[in-house]
Write an enzyme that holds these catalytic residues in place. Sequence first.
Site, short mmCIF file in Angstrom:
data_model
loop_
_atom_site.label_atom_id
_atom_site.label_comp_id
_atom_site.label_asym_id
_atom_site.label_seq_id
_atom_site.Cartn_x
_atom_site.Cartn_y
_atom_site.Cartn_z
N ASP A 186 1.69 0.91 1.41
CA ASP A 186 0.77 0.23 0.51
C ASP A 186 0.78 -1.26 0.83
OD1 ASP A 186 -0.74 0.68 -2.31
OD2 ASP A 186 0.29 -1.26 -2.32
N ASN A 194 -8.11 -9.71 -3.02
CA ASN A 194 -9.49 -9.56 -3.47
C ASN A 194 -9.88 -10.63 -4.47
OD1 ASN A 194 -10.39 -7.33 -1.98
ND2 ASN A 194 -9.49 -5.87 -3.40
N HIS A 199 -13.99 -9.60 -1.96
CA HIS A 199 -13.87 -8.23 -1.46
C HIS A 199 -14.21 -8.12 0.03
CE1 HIS A 199 -12.98 -6.17 -5.23
NE2 HIS A 199 -13.79 -7.05 -5.82
N ASP A 203 -11.91 -6.16 2.54
CA ASP A 203 -12.35 -5.10 3.43
C ASP A 203 -11.92 -5.38 4.87
OD1 ASP A 203 -13.51 -3.82 1.32
OD2 ASP A 203 -15.57 -4.37 1.83
N GLU A 229 -5.73 0.67 -1.16
CA GLU A 229 -4.96 -0.01 -0.12
C GLU A 229 -3.74 0.81 0.30
OE1 GLU A 229 -3.46 -1.69 -4.11
OE2 GLU A 229 -5.34 -0.98 -3.25
#
Length: 315
Positions: A186, A194, A199, A203, A229
Amino acid sequence: MLALALVASGPWLGWWTLLPLALAGAMFRLADTRIAHVTTPEYALFAAWLGSQLMIVGSVVLTGGAQAPMLPWLAIPLMTLGARFSERGIAAGLGLSLLLLVGVALVTDSRAVFDNPPLLFGPLALMTCIAIFQTVLMRSDVKHRAAAVIDPLTGMLNRQALTQRAAELEQQSQLTAQAVGLIVGDIDHFKQINDAHGHAVGDAVLKDVAFELRKHLHAYDLCYRIGGEEFLVLLPGSDLEQTRRLAECLRASIAGQQHGGLCVTMSFGAAASGHETPFSYSQSFFEADARMYAAKRTGRDRVCWQSPTGETATA
């Protein structure tokens, strides 16, 4: 359906016409039995497919050549190509079928073809149209099949693909007693990425992390995106120590460079089935996921696994 048509035509054509059909069926049966034992099963399937065309050619030759009512039957095997082969296979099958069609028509009754060319033009157009349609269907099938199992952002396999592969490994493990490793990872503080950078940057981080993870895996090791994630790696043939070492390699690689223009880290949990215990995906995932959260609680950017004493170890 071909067999029914041949049986119905038996009083006029003879019952021998069932023999080529039986031979074609035997070829496909032989190909099916060899698929698991050859490195290039597509060639065995294509050979069986070509054999079915040759059987139809033989029937056409013996029932009238260019004017035989079975001549258009050469188009039927073309309808199966899209289910087995790529565009290259469809093109090869079409090319061979057209050559067989022209060859059998000219060899058996060239005068009839020259006197009445539509005898040849009709089947040629039919076969070409079927091949074009099969190409469209094949492209659509590949596109939608990929969309069903591929995460569009990272290009990694998704949960649906994971479910299928996990079931396969469970069955294989029961037969072979092969160890299977599982890693859950993770990205640390991803929500803050974010929130602080947007975002689009998040990404980009996900894409770069996914690419970095894939770089360190073998062809038979599979990596999945199972959450926003969160990633999971399945390692057939890896015991706990091998799984732990790979998890540490992944951790160091992620922490050693920027991703999406940012410095990020990941926390990992590692688990593996033993050679004496068949692989259970639910059990291994439960253990690896719990250890990943233990890595989060103990400082992040680390790997947790089970030590030889049975306790959770962190490094």
